[in-house]
Design an enzyme around this catalytic site. Structure first.
Site, PDB file in Angstrom:
ATOM      1  N   ASN A   9     -94.015 -76.897 -30.731  1.00 26.09           N
ATOM      2  CA  ASN A   9     -95.226 -77.585 -31.183  1.00 26.09           C
ATOM      3  C   ASN A   9     -94.825 -79.008 -31.544  1.00 26.09           C
ATOM      4  OD1 ASN A   9     -97.487 -78.554 -32.445  1.00 26.09           O
ATOM      5  ND2 ASN A   9     -97.416 -77.145 -34.199  1.00 26.09           N
ATOM      6  N   TRP A  10     -95.213 -79.932 -30.672  1.00 22.30           N
ATOM      7  CA  TRP A  10     -94.811 -81.327 -30.891  1.00 22.30           C
ATOM      8  C   TRP A  10     -95.657 -82.031 -31.958  1.00 22.30           C
ATOM      9  CZ3 TRP A  10     -93.588 -83.857 -25.430  1.00 22.30           C
ATOM     10  CH2 TRP A  10     -92.365 -83.337 -24.975  1.00 22.30           C
ATOM     11  N   LYS A  11     -96.721 -81.373 -32.415  1.00 23.71           N
ATOM     12  CA  LYS A  11     -97.608 -81.989 -33.414  1.00 23.71           C
ATOM     13  C   LYS A  11     -98.010 -83.396 -32.937  1.00 23.71           C
ATOM     14  CE  LYS A  11     -95.526 -78.977 -36.786  1.00 23.71           C
ATOM     15  NZ  LYS A  11     -95.214 -78.689 -38.175  1.00 23.71           N
ATOM     16  N   HIS A  96    -103.429 -73.529 -36.941  1.00 27.95           N
ATOM     17  CA  HIS A  96    -102.195 -73.993 -37.591  1.00 27.95           C
ATOM     18  C   HIS A  96    -102.518 -74.416 -39.026  1.00 27.95           C
ATOM     19  CE1 HIS A  96     -98.621 -76.321 -38.504  1.00 27.95           C
ATOM     20  NE2 HIS A  96     -98.035 -75.707 -37.508  1.00 27.95           N
ATOM     21  N   GLU A  98    -101.643 -76.863 -40.682  1.00 28.25           N
ATOM     22  CA  GLU A  98    -101.976 -78.289 -40.831  1.00 28.25           C
ATOM     23  C   GLU A  98    -103.442 -78.535 -40.472  1.00 28.25           C
ATOM     24  OE1 GLU A  98     -98.742 -79.673 -38.405  1.00 28.25           O
ATOM     25  OE2 GLU A  98     -97.327 -79.134 -39.980  1.00 28.25           O
ATOM     26  N   GLU A 165     -96.202 -68.226 -39.922  1.00 36.71           N
ATOM     27  CA  GLU A 165     -95.634 -69.496 -40.375  1.00 36.71           C
ATOM     28  C   GLU A 165     -95.864 -69.651 -41.880  1.00 36.71           C
ATOM     29  OE1 GLU A 165     -95.095 -72.469 -36.881  1.00 36.71           O
ATOM     30  OE2 GLU A 165     -96.902 -72.942 -37.973  1.00 36.71           O
ATOM     31  N   GLY A 171     -91.363 -77.651 -41.916  1.00 39.87           N
ATOM     32  CA  GLY A 171     -90.888 -79.029 -42.069  1.00 39.87           C
ATOM     33  C   GLY A 171     -90.072 -79.276 -43.315  1.00 39.87           C
ATOM     34  N   SER A 204     -89.135 -74.298 -39.871  1.00 38.48           N
ATOM     35  CA  SER A 204     -87.738 -74.747 -39.923  1.00 38.48           C
ATOM     36  C   SER A 204     -86.813 -73.912 -39.033  1.00 38.48           C
ATOM     37  CB  SER A 204     -87.227 -74.781 -41.374  1.00 38.48           C
ATOM     38  OG  SER A 204     -87.972 -75.719 -42.135  1.00 38.48           O
ATOM     39  N   GLY A 225     -91.285 -76.605 -34.573  1.00 32.25           N
ATOM     40  CA  GLY A 225     -91.813 -77.957 -34.745  1.00 32.25           C
ATOM     41  C   GLY A 225     -90.729 -78.989 -34.470  1.00 32.25           C
ATOM     42  N   GLY A 226     -90.171 -79.548 -35.529  1.00 29.15           N
ATOM     43  CA  GLY A 226     -89.226 -80.669 -35.431  1.00 29.15           C
ATOM     44  C   GLY A 226     -88.117 -80.467 -34.413  1.00 29.15           C
TER      45      GLY A 226
END
Ligand SMILES: O=C(CO)COP(=O)(O)O
Length: 241
Positions: A9-11, A96, A98, A165, A171, A204, A225-226
């Site tokens: 997930n590149w957000k 999600h 967010e 999640e 993150g 993470s 993610g990251g």
């Protein structure tokens, strides 16, 4: 059979130029990916067309980060199912944390989006999870149960991926213990009517913890993610042992 699905997930990261750079670093690793592992990239909408062309015929599948429930209409800022499938998109992240936290998405809109995704042949990746306060108050199970109850009304469990999640692990570098993630994912599975739904862990996930996470019997993949933004790191994750 439960499928293994590893999704990045590149957000809200990467321009098209940065996406080209990523591909240069990532494409040489494609041959290493073991058969039977579904690998998905979920970039911002603006990169879907580029990735659709660049990844055509490769084992990497394309995912989006949201979908609206109508096919078209006066919904400024939204993207519909047919707009995604036209680009070869197969998966879509829905609900999600967010989106729920910053953009006011509710269980009711999450449910509408899930059903719309399925109607258009997309596989939704439904995200559920608890906050730190809810965990500390011992509410993890009740929060997740409530989310599943509302989000999954009339949703087809034959075409569904779920991502657990925990919000406090996103993150933060503060990964949920793999045994604890395994326990909660088992709990999620016990509430589904279809035991074959793939359930990912997200929060993470990194090259140095993916092997341990994937060794857990209930965990069928990861939503990353990251660590999906950097080619070598995402390549290591999709090639977990
Ligand atoms: O939110 C996530 C994936 O959807 C997890 O993000 P991080 O891997 O950066 O913690």
């Amino acid at each position: 059979m439960r499928k293994i699905v590893i999704a990045g997930n590149w957000k809200m990261f990467k321009t098209q130029a940065e996406t080209q750079d990523f591909l240069q670093g990532f494409l040489p690793h494609l041959e290493e990916i073991p058969q039977g592992r579904e690998v998905v990239l979920c970039p911002p909408f603006t990169n879907l067309n580029l990735l659709s062309k660049s990844l055509h015929g490769s084992v990497i599948q394309l995912g989006a980060q949201n979908v609206h429930w109508e096919e078209n209409g006066a919904y400024t800022g939204e993207i519909s199912g047919p707009m995604l499938t036209e680009l070869g998109v197969r998966f879509v992240i829905v609900g999600h944390s967010e989106r729920r936290q910053y953009f006011g998405e509710t269980d009711a809109t999450v449910n509408l989006r899930l059903k719309a995704a399925q109607k258009h042949g997309l596989t939704p990746i439904l995200c559920v999870g608890e906050t730190k306060e809810q965990r500390d108050a011992g509410e993890t199970e009740s929060i997740i149960t409530a989310q599943l109850d509302k989000d999954l009304i009339d949703v087809d469990q034959d075409n569904l991926v779920i991502a657990y999640e925990p919000i406090w692990a996103i993150g933060t570098g503060d990964t949920c213990e793999s045994t604890e993630a395994n326990r909660v994912i088992g709990l999620i599975r016990s509430q589904l009517s279809n035991p074959h739904v793939s359930i990912q862990y997200g929060g993470s996930v990194k090259p140095n913890n993916i092997d341990e996470i994937m060794a857990q019997p209930e965990i069928d993949g990861a939503l990353v993610g990251g660590a999906s933004l950097e080619p070598a790191s995402f390549a290591r994750i999709v090639n977990y042992k």
